[in-house]
Every structure is written in C-alpha cells, then in structure tokens.
Design an enzyme around this catalytic site. Structure first.
Site, short mmCIF file in Angstrom:
data_model
loop_
_atom_site.label_atom_id
_atom_site.label_comp_id
_atom_site.label_asym_id
_atom_site.label_seq_id
_atom_site.Cartn_x
_atom_site.Cartn_y
_atom_site.Cartn_z
N TYR A 39 15.33 -35.47 17.80
CA TYR A 39 15.25 -35.91 16.40
C TYR A 39 15.92 -37.28 16.21
CZ TYR A 39 14.21 -30.95 15.24
OH TYR A 39 13.69 -29.69 15.18
N HIS A 97 14.32 -26.77 24.00
CA HIS A 97 13.43 -27.13 22.90
C HIS A 97 11.98 -26.69 23.12
CE1 HIS A 97 13.11 -30.22 19.40
NE2 HIS A 97 12.29 -29.22 19.22
#
Length: 267
Positions: A39, A97
């Site tokens: 992110y 992830h």
C-alpha cells in the site's frame, strides 16, 4: 476470535489522506488498523498512530508481506522495515498477502519463515490472505492451524465465498472480509436498500452487518469521519433470518480483485 470484529482499512489511501483517515477512525472509536507493505502507506499510518492520543497498546495493527519479500532471507528484514515505518516494536498480525502460485512460491517454507518472525517477537500473530482451500491446507500442514489466526479474503453480498469461509471457520481460522461493499456496488442494491429502510440504516451498514453476523471481521475504509462513524453502527444492527436468507440470494460471484499471477484458483 483473535482479530477484532471491526477495523479500518487503508487500501488505496496515501499521504495526508491516509493520515487523516486513520486519525479520524481512532477518534471515532476504531482500535484495529489494516495496512500492507504494497500500500506504500505504512509510514503515514505510523505517523497517524504516533500523533493520536490513543495508546499503541490499545490498538490491533495488521500488515501484509508483499510477494517481493517472500524469499527466506528477505521476509524478516522486510517486516523489520515495516515495523520501523509503523513506529512499533511489533505488529499484532502479519499476513502473507497473496499466495502467488504462478511464481512457484514455496508455501511451507514461507509459512515457516513467517512463524520464525513470530518467534522473534516481531508479530504477535500470523496468518494468510487470499488463500483458497487447497493453499490454506498447505499452510496448515506446514505450521499447524493453531498458528494461523486469519485468512483475509474478498467477501461481499455479491461474492459470498461460502465454501472457503465455512472451511476456515471449521479450522478455527478467523475470516476477515475485505471489499465488503464491493467497491460501493452494493450501496445501490434494491434489496439491501429495502432491508436498510426496515432497520433505519444504510445499504452499507446492512452489508457490513451481514458480514458481522456471518462471524467475519470487516475492515471498511473511508476518508470521511461521518462514513467511518456510520460504518461502526453496523455493529448494532441485528438482521433477521429472513434478511440473511434474502441477502444469500444476492450471490453472483462478483469478484472485484483477481490479479493475474498472484491469485489462486478460487474455490
């Protein structure tokens, strides 16, 4: 349940926007924050927490290891870098992830390295994200289900993922729902709006209440304090069995996030 039921997400938020969002969420009463290495906002999240009057010890902080750091000699250093940016000695939860099957990721080795990070005290809990049943089973076989506290997966009234969610709950692995509002697509759904009217709520609150009632955790994001506050009120909504049955009928396999090379074959 280890993962808090309600947290704030930071996907696609950066710079001052994410700082303000996290600070607003904390002032509204949120105590769980979700971020990820990819992110690119861990430093801003760390700054927001540092500038907030809420103590770090009151928070549940989650980050996710990106695929570039899956090699055994890179995972732990990358997590230490995340901790430095987040201004904390340890996070509460670290997730893998994406399983990235096309990249020939060695899931057992990856999970064992993540477990080593936990043993080193860098993270209190560990888990996975975007894993299907077969890959979750590989992770379980590698380190034991007792070490895998959560699988964070895309879930919404349009993508209910029942088979995977049922499997995870049977293994006592918490289900965290992301994209619960399907990028806002569910907000204008006629059925959800109808149910919302009966509960003096919004369609967003109904979608979140549905996920909570299924036993999932949710991490909706917003840049507006009024939306952050409204989202929290979903916890006070009790949907009837008729409501839940009606929402079950909205399933349309409406997946919003399916990156090539990273996503598994979905169940």
């Amino acid at each position: 349940m280890i993962v808090p039921k309600f947290g704030v997400g930071t996907f696609r938020l950066s710079g001052q926007t994410v700082i303000d969002s996290v600070k607003n969420a904390l002032s509204a009463g949120y105590r769980a924050i979700d971020t990820a290495q990819i992110y690119g906002n861990e430093a801003e999240v760390g700054q927001a927490i540092a500038e907030s009057p809420v103590q770090r010890s009151e928070l549940f902080l989650t980050t996710k290891i990106w695929v570039d750091h899956y090699a055994p000699d890179r995972l732990i250093p990358s997590l230490k870098n995340s901790l430095s940016q987040l201004r904390t000695d340890a996070v509460d939860l670290t997730l893998i992830h994406w399983p990235a099957p096309q990249m020939n990721v060695d899931i057992p080795e990856l999970m064992q390295t993540l477990l080593e990070a936990k043993k080193q005290g860098l993270t209190q809990h560990i888990g996975i994200s975007n894993f299907n049943i077969a890959l979750t089973q590989q992770a379980i076989d590698s380190i034991g289900a007792e070490h895998i506290v959560a699988n964070q997966i895309e879930l919404s009234p349009y993508l209910q993922n029942e088979k995977l969610a049922d499997f995870l709950q049977a293994q006592n692995i918490d289900v965290t729902s992301y994209m619960t509002l399907a990028y806002g697509k569910v907000l204008n759904d006629p059925l959800l709006m109808q149910i919302a009217q009966q509960h003096h709520a919004s369609a967003a609150q109904i979608a979140l209440a549905w996920a909570l009632q299924k036993g999932y955790s949710v991490i909706p994001s917003s840049t507006k304090i009024e939306h952050l506050t409204a989202n929290l009120r979903a916890q006070d909504i009790q949907l009837s069995s008729e409501d839940m049955l009606a929402i079950a009928g909205l399933e349309r396999n409406g997946r919003e996030v399916d990156p090539e090379n990273l996503a598994p074959e979905w169940d």
